[in-house]
Design an enzyme around this catalytic site. Structure first.
Site, PDB file in Angstrom:
ATOM      1  N   SER A   1      -6.180  10.525  -1.860  1.00 34.24           N
ATOM      2  CA  SER A   1      -6.700  11.562  -0.405  1.00 34.24           C
ATOM      3  C   SER A   1      -5.606  12.253   0.193  1.00 34.24           C
ATOM      4  CB  SER A   1      -6.686  10.047   1.089  1.00 34.24           C
ATOM      5  OG  SER A   1      -5.579   9.132   1.320  1.00 34.24           O
TER       6      SER A   1
ATOM      7  N   ASN B   1       1.148   4.515  -3.160  1.00 37.53           N
ATOM      8  CA  ASN B   1       0.673   5.596  -1.519  1.00 37.53           C
ATOM      9  C   ASN B   1       2.415   6.954  -2.311  1.00 37.53           C
ATOM     10  OD1 ASN B   1      -1.223   5.086  -0.597  1.00 37.53           O
ATOM     11  ND2 ASN B   1      -0.371   4.772   1.724  1.00 37.53           N
TER      12      ASN B   1
ATOM     13  N   GLU C   1      -1.504  14.338   5.304  1.00 33.13           N
ATOM     14  CA  GLU C   1      -0.770  13.013   6.702  1.00 33.13           C
ATOM     15  C   GLU C   1       0.557  12.805   6.022  1.00 33.13           C
ATOM     16  OE1 GLU C   1      -3.707   9.910   7.421  1.00 33.13           O
ATOM     17  OE2 GLU C   1      -4.348  10.303   5.348  1.00 33.13           O
TER      18      GLU C   1
ATOM     19  N   LYS D   1       0.935  -1.397   0.063  1.00 30.95           N
ATOM     20  CA  LYS D   1       0.245   0.242  -0.397  1.00 30.95           C
ATOM     21  C   LYS D   1       0.515   1.432   0.216  1.00 30.95           C
ATOM     22  CE  LYS D   1      -3.437   2.854   0.117  1.00 30.95           C
ATOM     23  NZ  LYS D   1      -4.948   2.006   1.043  1.00 30.95           N
TER      24      LYS D   1
END
Length: 219
Positions: A166, A102, A178, A98
């Protein structure tokens, strides 16, 4: 080893995410479950989140790969509720898989303020994408994790994906970004295992500048 994942390079904790080791001290790895979720969502309004497709996936597992009844119980509850969940003995592999996505789409997405499909139309972005995959899989391998990746298949998927990551949505909506969890932590681990990540270093540095200028990030 033997299906478990000790993750020795990360056992010292991640100060950027857990200052002074508070979470590690109070909760501890023995009580921790790792989770990786795949779900393309968009915030349309405060409290209104639209799931853009039904291919949601969630992976659960213990940090050391041991069987955990609580993981199986949680997966069963989520699956009964319509959100497919799977327990894996190699959750660290799933986390790195993942993180790879990202890192491949997030930094360039922030700088271009666009989704993967727009980026895939530029040859230089595609070349950077391939280099990021190489750097990230090298870090994962140095930490004892296996991430099987087919760059051509991922690029083909990108060409049909207009959904903005996101972290790009956070930038556009003025929310704290983030960066520490998605970008800084993997690069911290890369330094620990001695893997060079020049492409990611540059892109993440530019993202930090972009986020600071927008008032959405502070080291």
């Amino acid at each position: 080893a033997d299906g478990g994942q000790a993750g020795s390079a990360a056992e010292g904790g991640l100060p950027g995410l857990d200052p002074e080791g508070a979470l590690r001290r109070e909760i501890g790895l023995a009580r921790t479950l790792g989770g990786v979720v795949y779900s393309a969502c968009t915030v349309h309004a405060p409290g209104v989140i639209v799931v853009e497709h039904a291919r949601n996936r969630l992976f659960l597992g213990t940090p050391d790969g041991r069987a955990a009844p609580r993981a199986e119980a949680l997966a069963a509850l989520l699956t009964a509720g319509g959100f497919g969940a799977e327990v894996t003995p190699r959750i660290r592999d799933r986390i790195w898989a993942k993180l790879l996505l990202n890192l491949a789409s997030g930094p360039m997405g922030v700088l271009a303020q666009a989704g993967p499909r727009a980026l895939s139309g530029e040859a230089a972005c595609v070349a950077a994408f391939r280099r990021i995959l190489e750097e990230t899989t090298a870090v994962a391998a140095a930490m004892g994790c296996t991430v099987e990746v087919d760059p051509d298949r991922l690029l083909a998927q990108m060409q049909g994906l207009a959904h903005k990551p996101s972290i790009v949505q956070d930038l556009e909506l003025g929310r704290p970004m983030e960066i520490a969890a998605l970008f800084d932590a993997p690069l911290d681990l890369a330094r620990r295992v001695g893997v060079a990540t020049p492409m990611l270093d540059l892109l993440v540095a530019l993202v930090r500048v972009r986020a600071r200028e927008a008032g959405l990030y502070s080291a």
